[in-house]
Design a protein around this motif. Structure first.
Motif: not given
Length: 207
Positions: A87-102
């Motif tokens: 996508a060449n447009f900005p994607t916004l989200a206040i409620n999506l987080y990385n779950d990447r331990p370590g």
């Protein structure tokens, strides 16, 4: 283009969710078929929906989060040699987080929570909330992700953009109409809520 020509500097093109799913062409190219026309539209801001996650985290992250993860052979077979079209447009989200331990990004937001645009002399803040029901779908949809419903984050973000001088606050939400009505009642400072996900047709604004 006609609207932009008629109202130069006084318009926004905003899009909420579920855009890379829904037809055979899109399904069998893992969303690639729809990306060139979307990228040609000059979208100002976008918030993903639950079906934008259906091709798994590698496709999602490469397309919407600006990452460059190795694409598995099974994905390449359907997307073609170009891989995942970004996508060449900005994607916004206040409620999506990385779950990447370590990893360094664990617990951080996947996307920026908002952008502020100058529109006809006004500062317009645009805030995104993605769907919160992905964990109830296939496990492959939400691998490496953590979702919230955005209720706790939204008042903090609205306050932040107001302190930055926002004249108008627009929230694009994929929570569904009932949740969006409730969250807009409970959160002070929202001027416009654009609601998606549950497919209700609202022919006039709900005040």
């Amino acid at each position: 283009n006609e609207i932009r020509a008629a109202t130069p500097g006084a318009n926004l093109l905003l899009m909420v969710g579920d855009t890379t799913q829904g037809s055979a062409e899109v399904l069998f190219t893992r969303g690639n078929a729809i990306m060139p026309p979307l990228n040609a539209m000059g979208i100002d801001a976008f918030t993903t929906g639950n079906w934008d996650f259906q091709y798994g985290p590698v496709v999602y992250r490469n397309r919407f989060a600006g990452e460059n993860l190795p694409v598995p052979p099974a994905v390449t077979a359907s997307t073609g040699p170009e891989g995942v079209i970004k996508a060449n447009f900005p994607t916004l989200a206040i409620n999506l987080y990385n779950d990447r331990p370590g990893t360094p990004t664990d617990g951080q937001r996947v996307h920026q929570p908002y952008i502020i645009k100058q529109v006809n002399g006004l500062k317009v803040a645009i805030i995104g909330i993605t769907s919160d029901n992905i964990p109830a779908q296939s496990d492959v949809f939400n691998m490496t992700f953590r979702f919230t419903n955005g209720y706790n984050e939204l008042p903090v973000i609205v306050k932040e953009v107001r302190e930055l001088g926002a004249d108008v606050v627009v929230v694009m939400s994929e929570l569904g109409l009932a949740k969006d009505i409730q969250i807009s009642r409970e959160t002070k400072g929202i001027d416009v809520m654009l609601s998606a996900h549950t497919h209700e047709i609202t022919k006039t604004a709900i005040i």
